[in-house]
Design a protein around this motif. Sequence first.
Motif, PDB file in Angstrom:
ATOM      1  N   VAL A 293       0.835  -1.203   0.000  1.00  0.00           N
ATOM      2  CA  VAL A 293       0.000   0.000   0.000  1.00  0.00           C
ATOM      3  C   VAL A 293       0.871   1.255   0.000  1.00  0.00           C
ATOM      4  CG1 VAL A 293      -1.667   1.336   1.373  1.00  0.00           C
ATOM      5  CG2 VAL A 293      -2.050  -1.089   0.986  1.00  0.00           C
ATOM      6  N   ALA A 294       1.945   1.244   0.799  1.00  0.00           N
ATOM      7  CA  ALA A 294       2.830   2.408   0.847  1.00  0.00           C
ATOM      8  C   ALA A 294       3.399   2.717  -0.534  1.00  0.00           C
ATOM      9  CB  ALA A 294       3.963   2.154   1.835  1.00  0.00           C
ATOM     10  N   ASP A 295       3.463   1.694  -1.376  1.00  0.00           N
ATOM     11  CA  ASP A 295       4.004   1.855  -2.721  1.00  0.00           C
ATOM     12  C   ASP A 295       2.962   2.323  -3.730  1.00  0.00           C
ATOM     13  OD1 ASP A 295       6.619   1.682  -3.394  1.00  0.00           O
ATOM     14  OD2 ASP A 295       6.714  -0.486  -3.076  1.00  0.00           O
ATOM     15  N   MET A 296       1.750   2.576  -3.291  1.00  0.00           N
ATOM     16  CA  MET A 296       0.757   3.025  -4.266  1.00  0.00           C
ATOM     17  C   MET A 296       0.071   4.325  -3.861  1.00  0.00           C
ATOM     18  SD  MET A 296      -2.173   0.106  -3.835  1.00  0.00           S
ATOM     19  CE  MET A 296      -1.221  -1.390  -3.691  1.00  0.00           C
ATOM     20  N   VAL A 297       0.571   4.967  -2.798  1.00  0.00           N
ATOM     21  CA  VAL A 297      -0.068   6.203  -2.339  1.00  0.00           C
ATOM     22  C   VAL A 297       0.920   7.372  -2.320  1.00  0.00           C
ATOM     23  CG1 VAL A 297      -1.838   5.054  -0.936  1.00  0.00           C
ATOM     24  CG2 VAL A 297       0.401   5.555   0.075  1.00  0.00           C
ATOM     25  N   ASP A 298       0.363   8.594  -2.205  1.00  0.00           N
ATOM     26  CA  ASP A 298       1.211   9.783  -2.144  1.00  0.00           C
ATOM     27  C   ASP A 298       1.774   9.973  -0.743  1.00  0.00           C
ATOM     28  OD1 ASP A 298       0.380  10.320  -4.746  1.00  0.00           O
ATOM     29  OD2 ASP A 298      -1.372  11.444  -4.049  1.00  0.00           O
ATOM     30  N   MET A 299       0.947   9.631   0.238  1.00  0.00           N
ATOM     31  CA  MET A 299       1.354   9.826   1.628  1.00  0.00           C
ATOM     32  C   MET A 299       0.968   8.603   2.440  1.00  0.00           C
ATOM     33  SD  MET A 299       0.261  12.933   4.136  1.00  0.00           S
ATOM     34  CE  MET A 299       1.403  13.393   5.432  1.00  0.00           C
ATOM     35  N   PHE A 300       1.872   8.157   3.305  1.00  0.00           N
ATOM     36  CA  PHE A 300       1.578   6.970   4.095  1.00  0.00           C
ATOM     37  C   PHE A 300       1.524   7.362   5.572  1.00  0.00           C
ATOM     38  CE2 PHE A 300       2.755   2.900   6.135  1.00  0.00           C
ATOM     39  CZ  PHE A 300       1.688   2.150   5.652  1.00  0.00           C
ATOM     40  N   ILE A 301       0.402   7.048   6.205  1.00  0.00           N
ATOM     41  CA  ILE A 301       0.182   7.442   7.605  1.00  0.00           C
ATOM     42  C   ILE A 301       0.048   6.219   8.493  1.00  0.00           C
ATOM     43  CG2 ILE A 301      -1.396   8.665   9.168  1.00  0.00           C
ATOM     44  CD1 ILE A 301      -2.137  10.475   6.865  1.00  0.00           C
ATOM     45  N   LEU A 302       0.668   6.301   9.644  1.00  0.00           N
ATOM     46  CA  LEU A 302       0.569   5.211  10.610  1.00  0.00           C
ATOM     47  C   LEU A 302      -0.242   5.699  11.800  1.00  0.00           C
ATOM     48  CD1 LEU A 302       1.831   2.416  10.547  1.00  0.00           C
ATOM     49  CD2 LEU A 302       3.773   3.325  11.811  1.00  0.00           C
ATOM     50  N   VAL A 303      -1.316   4.974  12.120  1.00  0.00           N
ATOM     51  CA  VAL A 303      -2.116   5.332  13.298  1.00  0.00           C
ATOM     52  C   VAL A 303      -1.743   4.350  14.404  1.00  0.00           C
ATOM     53  CG1 VAL A 303      -4.458   5.556  14.238  1.00  0.00           C
ATOM     54  CG2 VAL A 303      -4.014   6.198  11.872  1.00  0.00           C
ATOM     55  N   LEU A 304      -1.279   4.880  15.521  1.00  0.00           N
ATOM     56  CA  LEU A 304      -0.839   4.004  16.619  1.00  0.00           C
ATOM     57  C   LEU A 304      -1.602   4.320  17.897  1.00  0.00           C
ATOM     58  CD1 LEU A 304       3.052   4.140  16.120  1.00  0.00           C
ATOM     59  CD2 LEU A 304       1.492   2.367  15.342  1.00  0.00           C
TER      60      LEU A 304
END
Length: 412
Positions: A247-258
């Motif tokens: 998924v990180a390879d197909m988006v403009d921005m990658f967000i992690l919710v912790l």
Amino acid sequence: MKIPSVLLRFPHRYFSKRTYFKNLTCISRSDFLCIESLKPVHLHCSKQMCLSKCLSRELCHQSAPEQETEGLSDREKGLIDRLYNGLVQGHRACLAEAITLIESTQTRKKKVAQVLLQKVLSYHREQEKLNQGKPLAFRVGLSGPPGAGKSTFIECFGKMLTERGHKVSVLAVDPSSSTSGGSLLGDKTRMTELSRDMNAYIRPSPTRGTLGGVTRTTNEAILLCEGGGYNVVLVETVGVGQSEFAVADMVDMFILVLPPAGGDELQGIKRGIIEMADLVAINKADGDLIVPARRIQAEYVSAMKLLRKRSKVWRPKVIRISAKTGEGISDMWDKMTEFRDLMLTSGELIAKRRKQQKVWMWNLIQENMLEHFRSHLAVKDKIPLLEEKVLSGVLSPGLAADLLLKAFKDGL
Ligand SMILES: Nc1nc2c(ncn2[C@@H]2O[C@H](COP(=O)(O)OP(=O)(O)OP(=O)(O)O)[C@@H](O)[C@H]2O)c(=O)[nH]1
């Protein structure tokens, strides 16, 4: 966006400028040309006929280019045209049907889906040209361990965006869907309010249990959502397995919710995935959890300082939010748009998207080649036997792989 002169000549009092813009967002240059050639008809359109109806009618006359539809039946061509036209006019039912089509494993349906995608892609290109080369939508990947509050967040965040006039689609990637027999994510009951919102579209993205499956269907579904006028596409994935890397390879921005938990509780989260994050949101920063949330934020801030810099213009940030109270969600969107604008003006966003296209192509080749290999007559029967030998230690994995590859090559 510049409004073509022919459209400006429409009787102004029936269409406000806002209506023009609203409708123009789903019209490509070729459609303008098409309308221009039919100028007399449109300039004399009746008072009752609204602009969108005029344009929709013209769009319906568009059909897929000859060379792409070669070998397709009239029924299949009709289906492509119906889905395409419905999609660009923002009909959710057509978007849903188009996504189901691209998910199909039937050879015939796969071909129809590819022609539809080609059409949507050229529509994209036209739209982007009209938008001075800027992407149509902001693609955001969202990941986090189960229970971090992803669905509560998406509900709150999505509603804030639709209230601000955005169209939001949520594609939920669930790598376990093939084994669990159902989708963990994308279950609409998780986001009850957002799923009722007409400007939001929530959809589980089945993965067929393979990483290649994630890549193929999700990438294509993103394009379809954008074609349907969704300007924020959220791709949600659960923080286990390899899917979040895809998924990180197909988006403009990658967000992690912790969640505001550290150490043992976050063991499931792989270090690698933290390195992929452009933004880390520590959720549940409310009530008694404010103090641990602050502590975790500080821990991540120092840990992320040690990571390799991936962008010249952006340093990953760690923020605190509460999906329950809505605290920090608006600021988070400000950070996200800041990221998008910086990446866009520096040219990094376009470069990233180009690179992703290449990764996508190779992922597909890899997936198809492997499928071809496994089902090839020369190796199909040998696989279980050699696997067994590797398992019992009789044969080394390297030798078994060599034997299978040789059998495959000889059988070509
Ligand atoms: N206090 C507090 N609780 C929250 C917040 N966000 C979510 N929760 C609670 O955390 C629990 C899990 O939330 P979900 O939104 O279902 O989490 P998820 O990450 O989608 O979890 P999965 O569906 O298992 O992937 C629920 O009981 C929520 O009510 C928050 O901001 N503050």
